[in-house]
Design a protein around this motif. Sequence first.
Motif, PDB file in Angstrom:
ATOM      1  N   HIS A 432       0.874  -1.230   0.032  1.00  0.00           N
ATOM      2  CA  HIS A 432      -0.051  -0.008  -0.100  1.00  0.00           C
ATOM      3  C   HIS A 432       0.822   1.203  -0.046  1.00  0.00           C
ATOM      4  N   ALA A 433       2.188   1.151  -0.137  1.00  0.00           N
ATOM      5  CA  ALA A 433       3.128   2.216  -0.066  1.00  0.00           C
ATOM      6  C   ALA A 433       3.372   2.713  -1.503  1.00  0.00           C
ATOM      7  N   HIS A 434       3.505   4.168  -1.461  1.00  0.00           N
ATOM      8  CA  HIS A 434       3.909   4.726  -2.956  1.00  0.00           C
ATOM      9  C   HIS A 434       5.612   4.391  -3.067  1.00  0.00           C
ATOM     10  N   LEU A 435       6.328   4.336  -2.097  1.00  0.00           N
ATOM     11  CA  LEU A 435       7.578   4.252  -2.130  1.00  0.00           C
ATOM     12  C   LEU A 435       8.143   3.229  -1.239  1.00  0.00           C
ATOM     13  N   LEU A 436       8.838   2.300  -1.547  1.00  0.00           N
ATOM     14  CA  LEU A 436       9.624   1.223  -0.809  1.00  0.00           C
ATOM     15  C   LEU A 436      10.962   1.655  -0.705  1.00  0.00           C
ATOM     16  N   LEU A 437      11.525   1.689   0.524  1.00  0.00           N
ATOM     17  CA  LEU A 437      13.056   1.844   0.700  1.00  0.00           C
ATOM     18  C   LEU A 437      13.739   0.597   1.479  1.00  0.00           C
ATOM     19  N   PRO A 438      14.593  -0.148   1.181  1.00  0.00           N
ATOM     20  CA  PRO A 438      15.202  -1.479   1.422  1.00  0.00           C
ATOM     21  C   PRO A 438      16.151  -1.015   2.700  1.00  0.00           C
ATOM     22  N   SER A 439      15.907  -1.585   3.921  1.00  0.00           N
ATOM     23  CA  SER A 439      16.758  -1.426   5.190  1.00  0.00           C
ATOM     24  C   SER A 439      17.440  -2.574   5.386  1.00  0.00           C
ATOM     25  N   LEU A 440      18.373  -2.314   6.238  1.00  0.00           N
ATOM     26  CA  LEU A 440      19.318  -3.570   6.685  1.00  0.00           C
ATOM     27  C   LEU A 440      18.434  -4.198   7.886  1.00  0.00           C
ATOM     28  N   GLY A 441      18.888  -5.295   7.946  1.00  0.00           N
ATOM     29  CA  GLY A 441      18.344  -6.432   8.774  1.00  0.00           C
ATOM     30  C   GLY A 441      19.207  -6.732   9.964  1.00  0.00           C
ATOM     31  N   TRP A 442      18.920  -7.625  10.731  1.00  0.00           N
ATOM     32  CA  TRP A 442      19.543  -8.195  12.063  1.00  0.00           C
ATOM     33  C   TRP A 442      20.911  -8.762  11.211  1.00  0.00           C
ATOM     34  N   GLY A 443      21.921  -8.685  11.951  1.00  0.00           N
ATOM     35  CA  GLY A 443      23.159  -9.165  11.119  1.00  0.00           C
ATOM     36  C   GLY A 443      23.898  -8.277   9.922  1.00  0.00           C
ATOM     37  N   GLU A 444      23.325  -7.247   9.573  1.00  0.00           N
ATOM     38  CA  GLU A 444      23.427  -6.431   8.707  1.00  0.00           C
ATOM     39  C   GLU A 444      23.775  -5.082   9.359  1.00  0.00           C
ATOM     40  N   LYS A 445      23.043  -4.684  10.160  1.00  0.00           N
ATOM     41  CA  LYS A 445      22.979  -3.343  10.597  1.00  0.00           C
ATOM     42  C   LYS A 445      23.788  -3.262  12.137  1.00  0.00           C
ATOM     43  N   SER A 446      24.381  -2.159  12.336  1.00  0.00           N
ATOM     44  CA  SER A 446      25.194  -1.886  13.545  1.00  0.00           C
ATOM     45  C   SER A 446      24.552  -0.688  14.182  1.00  0.00           C
ATOM     46  N   GLY A 447      24.526  -0.816  15.533  1.00  0.00           N
ATOM     47  CA  GLY A 447      24.078   0.123  16.524  1.00  0.00           C
ATOM     48  C   GLY A 447      24.105  -0.475  17.991  1.00  0.00           C
ATOM     49  N   THR A 448      23.026   0.055  18.810  1.00  0.00           N
ATOM     50  CA  THR A 448      23.049  -0.160  20.104  1.00  0.00           C
ATOM     51  C   THR A 448      21.463  -0.323  20.406  1.00  0.00           C
ATOM     52  N   VAL A 449      21.077  -1.280  21.407  1.00  0.00           N
ATOM     53  CA  VAL A 449      19.801  -1.278  21.967  1.00  0.00           C
ATOM     54  C   VAL A 449      19.811  -1.466  23.438  1.00  0.00           C
ATOM     55  N   THR A 450      18.724  -0.864  24.166  1.00  0.00           N
ATOM     56  CA  THR A 450      18.728  -0.966  25.568  1.00  0.00           C
ATOM     57  C   THR A 450      17.688  -1.882  25.831  1.00  0.00           C
ATOM     58  N   ASN A 451      17.897  -2.831  27.039  1.00  0.00           N
ATOM     59  CA  ASN A 451      16.890  -4.093  27.464  1.00  0.00           C
ATOM     60  C   ASN A 451      16.123  -3.582  28.525  1.00  0.00           C
ATOM     61  N   SER A 452      15.337  -4.194  29.001  1.00  0.00           N
ATOM     62  CA  SER A 452      14.366  -4.164  30.095  1.00  0.00           C
ATOM     63  C   SER A 452      14.801  -3.323  31.532  1.00  0.00           C
ATOM     64  N   GLU A 453      16.215  -3.862  31.719  1.00  0.00           N
ATOM     65  CA  GLU A 453      16.809  -3.332  32.899  1.00  0.00           C
ATOM     66  C   GLU A 453      17.924  -2.281  32.743  1.00  0.00           C
ATOM     67  N   ARG A 454      17.685  -1.575  31.741  1.00  0.00           N
ATOM     68  CA  ARG A 454      18.327  -0.118  31.375  1.00  0.00           C
ATOM     69  C   ARG A 454      19.930  -0.860  30.882  1.00  0.00           C
ATOM     70  N   ARG A 455      20.037  -1.891  30.340  1.00  0.00           N
ATOM     71  CA  ARG A 455      21.419  -2.248  29.791  1.00  0.00           C
ATOM     72  C   ARG A 455      21.501  -2.047  28.522  1.00  0.00           C
TER      73      ARG A 455
END
Length: 885
Positions: A432-455
């Motif tokens: 239903h989108a006019h424009l699709l942009l291909p993103s990186l998935g797990w194993g391809e992208k790099s960065g940070t995440v924070t879990n439920s205990e603030r880690r």
Amino acid sequence: MAEEIKTTCPYCGVGCGVIAKIADDGNVSVMGDPDHPANFGRLCSKGSALAETIDLDGRLLHPEIAGRRAGWDEALDLVAQRFLDAIAEHGPDSVAFYVSGQLLTEDYYVANKLMKGFIGSANIDTNSRLCMSSSVAGHRRAFGADTVPGTYEDLELADLVILTGSNLAWCHPVIYQRLAAAKAARPGMKVVVIDPRRTMTADIADLHLAIRPDSDVALFLGLFEHLIANNAIDQNYVAEHTNGFAEAFASASGVSFNEVLELTGLPAMQLREFYRLFAATEKAVTCYSQGVNQSSSGTDKVNAIINCHLATGRIGKPGMGPFSLTGQPNAMGGREVGGLANMLAAHMAIESAQDRDRVQRFWQSPAIAERPGLKAVDMFKAVGDGRIKALWIMATNPVVSLPDADAVKAAIRACPFVVVSDILKTTDTAPHAHLLLPSLGWGEKSGTVTNSERRISRQRSFIDAPGDARADWWQLAEVARRMGFADAFAFASPSDIFNEHAALSAFENRGNRDFDIGAYARIDKAAYDAMTPFQWPQPVGDDRTVTRFFAKGSFFHPDRKARFVPVEPPASDRTSADYPFTLNTGRIRDQWHTMTRTGKSARLSAHIAEPFAELHPRDAMEIGVGNAGLVEIESPQGKAVVRALITERQARGSIFVPMHWNDQFAAKARIDAVVAPLTDPFSGQPASKNVAVAARPLKAARYGFAVSASKPQSLAAAYWALAKADGGWRLELAFDHAVEDWCGWCRSTFGIPAEIEPLGYADRQSGDLRLAFFNGTRLLAALFLAREPVAVARSWAISQLAADHGDLRKRFALVAGRPGADKPDPGATVCSCFAVGVNQIVAAVRGGCRSVEAVGKELNAGTNCGSCRAEIKGIIDGCLAAAAE
């Protein structure tokens, strides 16, 4: 020599460390990281199967404009121009971003900065609104900030663990295993599970409180009053560190014990025992999740829980406190950067002029959003009624996951300009989108995440970007540059973004904001790449060892005191004569969100392969639905059709249906199309656990089961549910009329060449029909039909896709639908990790195995992730009870 990369799991909020091993031939395998303090090497079934989900099947590999392939420059120019045009003609609030807890913190930060600081609107919200925004609202009301006080270790140190609205065994399996191990080591530890359903988590419970839906507020109001009546209040803590106790007491005292009994539906003995346990046990932790949050009274539920912990001073100390368990891998990271429409970055408040000024000065931005934006449900209403002219959806699938999902689909289709950034081209939202942009998935992208205990942990790339796929933060920064904001978005890498994020957290902080990771504001790229998991806060120059908040007060209201919040029990029964059942939606053990990742794994689909509705036996009998029959669930919003699972674990009058299935895997199982767009007035979180529905049987002329080496196409059936299987696919079917040419149906559906003749038989009297197609010694497809739900040894039939069928007797056995005596049917899969079926476990019990450990020693079942241990225990108990009769 295999290369090993330490990264973080992309599923639930536990935030488990993962080691990805890349062999010389490029094959990837995964194992738990023994050094990660969230999981210490454990992984659940989903995490263990991560390597099975990283193929390119269905991937979006290039930008597409109106279905045609485009280059990045053309695509990004179009996004920038359409957003600029909408803003110029209709103002900043005519555009919106709908983002996701699947984004990394760096992606989230850039999106929030662009929308709130440069476009000047707060119309950025996230699918995290659907899972934890009531916790955010409750925290902010009580603590003055969205602060999670405790750590996972508290569950192991507590003498009483209360799990309310949390199926921990299936939704946060690694934390469940940590709790189970702690309880085994200290049998005196007590566990209370509060849930209308008897889930697998209840099997660890000393006490299961099967409360009525949405009666949590009444339950904890009664507890609050009991604590006062039994002198269990920490008067010093209340006097020194809180305000509003008298008002909270007045609201609690207005609800009598008998009223609590009436509202919750609990037996008096159970209620008294719960209240006695809490009052008598100092080290108490109350964990809550979607069963609390996903409610029209979710924020009040959170505050009712927090009130009890504040009143007893049981907060911020080892083994004590209220604990919100987030649903997504980076819901917490999104909260840190202001990813919700009613927040600013770094836990600053959008309603505060001082905070708005501070963020604007730090960003040196031309504008700052001056009021909260549209929350998720309201955002898509605005898309539908034309107020939103341009919409960018990132890493989420709202046509499946939002309530009133059919209306959401219609809104997206009617919007003048829709961008979807995703890794897949085959989601329910993407067409239903006019424009699709291909993103990186797990194993391809790099960065940070924070879990439920603030880690905070690193996700690291170990796979090259496929095709033209690019990071979400890069897409956003490039659009920002084209909109005229190049200097503010000149990020060259995720580490640049993280540094700015960390610096903002420390900017003019002086200890008056909870979120502060200023110690990481100046790390270089090498240090960022080598970053090990850490918990916030981490201010500059502070060698922190304290990882909990509020043991000695110091809350984040201006007077540094917490607030007791008076709450009242809501009207919780929404049923009527037309809609007499209460629908509860949620997760299952081996699937994730809308199955865009887990649906790729045959192992994860082996446990539960099709959508289902849990019904109490008496309810099923009254509406005329038999076991394994089909049931239609209907509300004023829409309908869904799923398989009936009749079980006494379900309360009478209630129905549970998983939220995972979509139009890629089933004919009509998007259960959120049935959920009303009712939300909590404070948090805006939808009420997905208490939906009034009708249920009725869906009669079929023929029921079917099929296995196929190739993916079925053009499924012409009234009902179907498709799942990946070892060697191919499995398919459940129902037809509202008998097909005249079943061979032709098979050829069309399974792509069988005309020259291949079937082997089979038909019984006109019973209505049974069997067809199997072979190419040499290889099975191409097999179809089993009957007038009732098909009784076929499914696990065995699936295994025939990989078998050699040179022996004619094996072909006839397949057509018969059952293995020979020398090949016993393993039965429905219980342990996904080792593909152990229920029949194998029953045989082991009959052979002398009397414990989960003994079954594990015999079959390996339950010895890897442990997610199935409660189910194994239930099978053992059932066998032993039957033997004793």
